[in-house]
Design a protein around this motif. Structure first.
Motif, PDB file in Angstrom:
ATOM      1  N   LYS A  56       0.553  -1.155  -0.012  1.00 40.52           N
ATOM      2  CA  LYS A  56       0.009   0.039   0.134  1.00 40.52           C
ATOM      3  C   LYS A  56       0.897   1.158  -0.127  1.00 40.52           C
ATOM      4  CE  LYS A  56      -3.694  -2.508   0.105  1.00 40.52           C
ATOM      5  NZ  LYS A  56      -4.604  -2.611  -0.933  1.00 40.52           N
ATOM      6  N   GLU A  57       0.104   2.348  -0.444  1.00 42.49           N
ATOM      7  CA  GLU A  57       1.101   3.614  -0.162  1.00 42.49           C
ATOM      8  C   GLU A  57       0.293   4.579   0.868  1.00 42.49           C
ATOM      9  OE1 GLU A  57       3.615   4.723  -2.404  1.00 42.49           O
ATOM     10  OE2 GLU A  57       3.342   2.788  -3.204  1.00 42.49           O
ATOM     11  N   TYR A  58       0.561   4.159   1.877  1.00 48.90           N
ATOM     12  CA  TYR A  58       0.213   5.227   3.079  1.00 48.90           C
ATOM     13  C   TYR A  58       0.929   6.251   3.212  1.00 48.90           C
ATOM     14  CZ  TYR A  58      -2.316   0.850   4.534  1.00 48.90           C
ATOM     15  OH  TYR A  58      -3.138  -0.289   4.648  1.00 48.90           O
ATOM     16  N   ARG A  59       0.155   7.386   3.091  1.00 49.12           N
ATOM     17  CA  ARG A  59       0.903   8.760   3.334  1.00 49.12           C
ATOM     18  C   ARG A  59       0.980   9.024   4.646  1.00 49.12           C
ATOM     19  NH1 ARG A  59      -1.732  12.824  -0.571  1.00 49.12           N
ATOM     20  NH2 ARG A  59      -3.584  12.139   0.768  1.00 49.12           N
ATOM     21  N   THR A  76      -7.972  11.324   2.988  1.00 52.64           N
ATOM     22  CA  THR A  76      -9.282  10.149   2.805  1.00 52.64           C
ATOM     23  C   THR A  76      -8.887   9.335   1.361  1.00 52.64           C
ATOM     24  OG1 THR A  76     -10.310  11.690   1.615  1.00 52.64           O
ATOM     25  CG2 THR A  76     -10.856  11.569   3.890  1.00 52.64           C
ATOM     26  N   GLU A  77      -8.152   9.955   0.410  1.00 51.42           N
ATOM     27  CA  GLU A  77      -7.967   8.849  -0.700  1.00 51.42           C
ATOM     28  C   GLU A  77      -6.876   7.803  -0.412  1.00 51.42           C
ATOM     29  OE1 GLU A  77      -5.563  12.532  -1.031  1.00 51.42           O
ATOM     30  OE2 GLU A  77      -7.636  12.026  -0.715  1.00 51.42           O
ATOM     31  N   SER A  78      -6.271   7.772   0.589  1.00 55.86           N
ATOM     32  CA  SER A  78      -5.287   7.133   0.795  1.00 55.86           C
ATOM     33  C   SER A  78      -5.916   5.690   1.244  1.00 55.86           C
ATOM     34  CB  SER A  78      -4.380   7.341   2.150  1.00 55.86           C
ATOM     35  OG  SER A  78      -3.606   6.245   2.533  1.00 55.86           O
ATOM     36  N   ASP A  79      -4.970   4.475   1.172  1.00 58.85           N
ATOM     37  CA  ASP A  79      -5.540   2.982   1.309  1.00 58.85           C
ATOM     38  C   ASP A  79      -5.749   2.778   2.661  1.00 58.85           C
ATOM     39  OD1 ASP A  79      -5.015   2.116  -1.174  1.00 58.85           O
ATOM     40  OD2 ASP A  79      -3.034   1.957  -0.775  1.00 58.85           O
TER      41      ASP A  79
END
Length: 127
Positions: A56-59, A76-79
């Motif tokens: 995943k690409e967690y910011r 909110t658009e994060s995984d």
């Protein structure tokens, strides 16, 4: 107490195995498969799904406090929201986490950080 005694339902139980390692084919991934294979040799019906946080690409949380002010996380658009939605679908959770210098991997910390605001307790649309 054995797992057979813990089973109070007749339908298949769903288990989400959360792999907290960035290396899906490493020891943690092998351990999940071993546990799944061992459970499948019994009469217990448990399906396993693997959620690999390393894919995943967690910011990173920016510390903007918008989750407190508006009830909405700016990420909110994060995984992270996907992970929250998955958690509530399962009967059991299994975390397989490597220890890196006596700490969990940073990607898993980011995932947990987003869980705090996924959704925010003040987000009336998703809570």
């Amino acid at each position: 107490m054995s797992i057979e005694n813990c089973m109070i339902r007749s339908e298949e139980m769903k288990c989400l195995a959360v792999l907290g390692s960035p290396n899906a084919t490493g020891f943690g991934g092998q351990m999940i498969k071993t546990i799944e294979n061992q459970v499948n040799t019994t009469d217990i019906s448990i399906s396993f799904d693997i959620f690999n946080v390393g894919e995943k690409e967690y910011r990173m949380c920016k510390g903007c406090t918008q989750c407190f002010i508006s009830g909405k996380c700016t990420l909110t658009e994060s995984d992270g929201y996907d992970f929250y939605d998955k958690l509530i679908e399962y009967d059991a959770l299994m975390f397989v986490v490597p220890s890196y210098i006596h700490q969990m991997p940073a990607i898993l910390k980011n995932c947990f950080c987003l869980l705090y605001t996924s959704p925010s307790p003040r987000d009336t649309e998703r809570s």
